[in-house]
Write a protein that holds these residues in place. Structure first.
Motif, PDB file in Angstrom:
ATOM      1  N   UNK A   7     -12.059 -68.365 -74.033  1.00  0.00           N
ATOM      2  CA  UNK A   7     -12.263 -68.085 -75.453  1.00  0.00           C
ATOM      3  C   UNK A   7     -13.578 -67.343 -75.682  1.00  0.00           C
ATOM      4  N   UNK A   8     -14.584 -67.711 -74.966  1.00  0.00           N
ATOM      5  CA  UNK A   8     -15.910 -67.124 -75.114  1.00  0.00           C
ATOM      6  C   UNK A   8     -15.939 -65.747 -74.456  1.00  0.00           C
ATOM      7  N   UNK A   9     -16.476 -64.750 -75.145  1.00  0.00           N
ATOM      8  CA  UNK A   9     -16.549 -63.387 -74.597  1.00  0.00           C
ATOM      9  C   UNK A   9     -17.351 -63.335 -73.310  1.00  0.00           C
ATOM     10  N   UNK A  10     -18.419 -64.135 -73.213  1.00  0.00           N
ATOM     11  CA  UNK A  10     -19.229 -64.152 -71.998  1.00  0.00           C
ATOM     12  C   UNK A  10     -18.441 -64.689 -70.817  1.00  0.00           C
ATOM     13  N   UNK A  11     -17.592 -65.704 -71.068  1.00  0.00           N
ATOM     14  CA  UNK A  11     -16.746 -66.233 -70.003  1.00  0.00           C
ATOM     15  C   UNK A  11     -15.788 -65.158 -69.503  1.00  0.00           C
ATOM     16  N   UNK A  12     -15.170 -64.450 -70.429  1.00  0.00           N
ATOM     17  CA  UNK A  12     -14.233 -63.392 -70.030  1.00  0.00           C
ATOM     18  C   UNK A  12     -14.961 -62.314 -69.233  1.00  0.00           C
ATOM     19  N   UNK A  13     -16.150 -61.935 -69.674  1.00  0.00           N
ATOM     20  CA  UNK A  13     -16.924 -60.903 -68.963  1.00  0.00           C
ATOM     21  C   UNK A  13     -17.257 -61.351 -67.553  1.00  0.00           C
ATOM     22  N   UNK A  14     -17.633 -62.612 -67.376  1.00  0.00           N
ATOM     23  CA  UNK A  14     -17.960 -63.132 -66.040  1.00  0.00           C
ATOM     24  C   UNK A  14     -16.718 -63.170 -65.162  1.00  0.00           C
ATOM     25  N   UNK A  15     -15.611 -63.602 -65.726  1.00  0.00           N
ATOM     26  CA  UNK A  15     -14.340 -63.678 -64.994  1.00  0.00           C
ATOM     27  C   UNK A  15     -13.907 -62.275 -64.571  1.00  0.00           C
ATOM     28  N   UNK A  16     -13.984 -61.344 -65.506  1.00  0.00           N
ATOM     29  CA  UNK A  16     -13.634 -59.951 -65.241  1.00  0.00           C
ATOM     30  C   UNK A  16     -14.545 -59.358 -64.170  1.00  0.00           C
ATOM     31  N   UNK A  17     -15.820 -59.712 -64.208  1.00  0.00           N
ATOM     32  CA  UNK A  17     -16.772 -59.206 -63.207  1.00  0.00           C
ATOM     33  C   UNK A  17     -16.374 -59.664 -61.806  1.00  0.00           C
ATOM     34  N   UNK A  18     -15.840 -60.883 -61.695  1.00  0.00           N
ATOM     35  CA  UNK A  18     -15.359 -61.364 -60.397  1.00  0.00           C
ATOM     36  C   UNK A  18     -14.244 -60.492 -59.858  1.00  0.00           C
ATOM     37  N   UNK A  19     -13.295 -60.151 -60.717  1.00  0.00           N
ATOM     38  CA  UNK A  19     -12.201 -59.263 -60.297  1.00  0.00           C
ATOM     39  C   UNK A  19     -12.736 -57.885 -59.912  1.00  0.00           C
ATOM     40  N   UNK A  20     -13.609 -57.346 -60.739  1.00  0.00           N
ATOM     41  CA  UNK A  20     -14.160 -56.007 -60.452  1.00  0.00           C
ATOM     42  C   UNK A  20     -14.924 -55.981 -59.136  1.00  0.00           C
ATOM     43  N   UNK A  21     -15.656 -57.048 -58.859  1.00  0.00           N
ATOM     44  CA  UNK A  21     -16.392 -57.146 -57.590  1.00  0.00           C
ATOM     45  C   UNK A  21     -15.418 -57.121 -56.411  1.00  0.00           C
ATOM     46  N   UNK A  22     -14.345 -57.909 -56.501  1.00  0.00           N
ATOM     47  CA  UNK A  22     -13.379 -57.959 -55.405  1.00  0.00           C
ATOM     48  C   UNK A  22     -12.652 -56.636 -55.230  1.00  0.00           C
ATOM     49  N   UNK A  23     -12.389 -55.955 -56.326  1.00  0.00           N
ATOM     50  CA  UNK A  23     -11.754 -54.636 -56.233  1.00  0.00           C
ATOM     51  C   UNK A  23     -12.702 -53.665 -55.553  1.00  0.00           C
ATOM     52  N   UNK A  24     -13.949 -53.648 -55.979  1.00  0.00           N
ATOM     53  CA  UNK A  24     -14.957 -52.754 -55.399  1.00  0.00           C
ATOM     54  C   UNK A  24     -15.151 -53.022 -53.911  1.00  0.00           C
ATOM     55  N   UNK A  25     -15.149 -54.294 -53.527  1.00  0.00           N
ATOM     56  CA  UNK A  25     -15.376 -54.659 -52.129  1.00  0.00           C
ATOM     57  C   UNK A  25     -14.111 -54.556 -51.277  1.00  0.00           C
TER      58      UNK A  25
END
Length: 184
Positions: A7-25
């Motif tokens: 629900x929290x935008x910061x939570x979504x941003x952190x979760x999304x950052x995890x996916x982006x990191x794995x995609x990048x790596x």
């Protein structure tokens, strides 16, 4: 489901950052357009670390059932290869200087065969679009991941014993999941 838990935008941003990191790596790759007869998708949900509740990360559920079956039902988990915690702790107390470390993204460091990748897919977002990705490595939540990771560590330790005997011995006997505890 994920959006409901984020629900929290910061939570979504952190979760999304995890996916982006794995995609990048390279741990996740975008699935090419088209249909694969045997594709399977993993459910995922946010988890918080007990010692840092502000940190949110994706966790994958290999036990989630679809028509009564799960990914983990179809996997051989393998033999238990984890070291005995008591033994690791006793050896940790042997030396006068204790050393500990964490092997970051341990399961993700073990590659997954290309023909197995369609069975480990996930849905995520790119902007407003839902996109299919597949793991190129073992994901936390797969029943076999701990055994495969420990087998890989031990195989590499044995392969490199001649050149790095102390490191190989530490890798063989002083690791619990993705944490190393040894002393000198």
């Amino acid at each position: 489901m994920v959006q409901k838990h984020l629900q929290d935008e910061n939570d979504f941003a952190a979760y999304d950052a995890g996916f982006k990191k794995w995609i990048k790596e390279g741990y996740l790759e975008r699935v090419p357009a088209g249909f694969c007869k045997n594709e399977r998708y993993l459910a995922h949900f946010p988890a918080r670390k007990a010692n840092d509740p502000t940190k949110v990360r994706p966790v994958f559920d290999g036990r989630a059932r679809f028509f009564g079956k799960s990914l983990n039902d179809a996997m051989f988990a393998g033999p238990p290869l984890m070291n005995d915690l008591v033994g690791v702790l006793l050896r940790f107390r042997n030396g006068s200087i204790g050393l500990t470390t964490d092997v970051g993204d341990m399961f993700l460091r073990v590659g997954l065969k290309e023909e197995d990748r369609p069975f480990v897919r996930v849905l995520w977002f790119e902007g407003n679009e839902t996109v299919s990705y597949q793991f190129t490595a073992f994901a936390f939540g797969m029943a076999c991941a701990p055994t495969v990771a420990m087998y890989t560590v031990r195989s590499n330790a044995r392969r490199n014993f001649e050149e790095f005997p102390e490191a190989a011995l530490t890798a063989e006997r002083d690791i619990i999941v993705d944490d190393i505890a040894t002393s000198v």
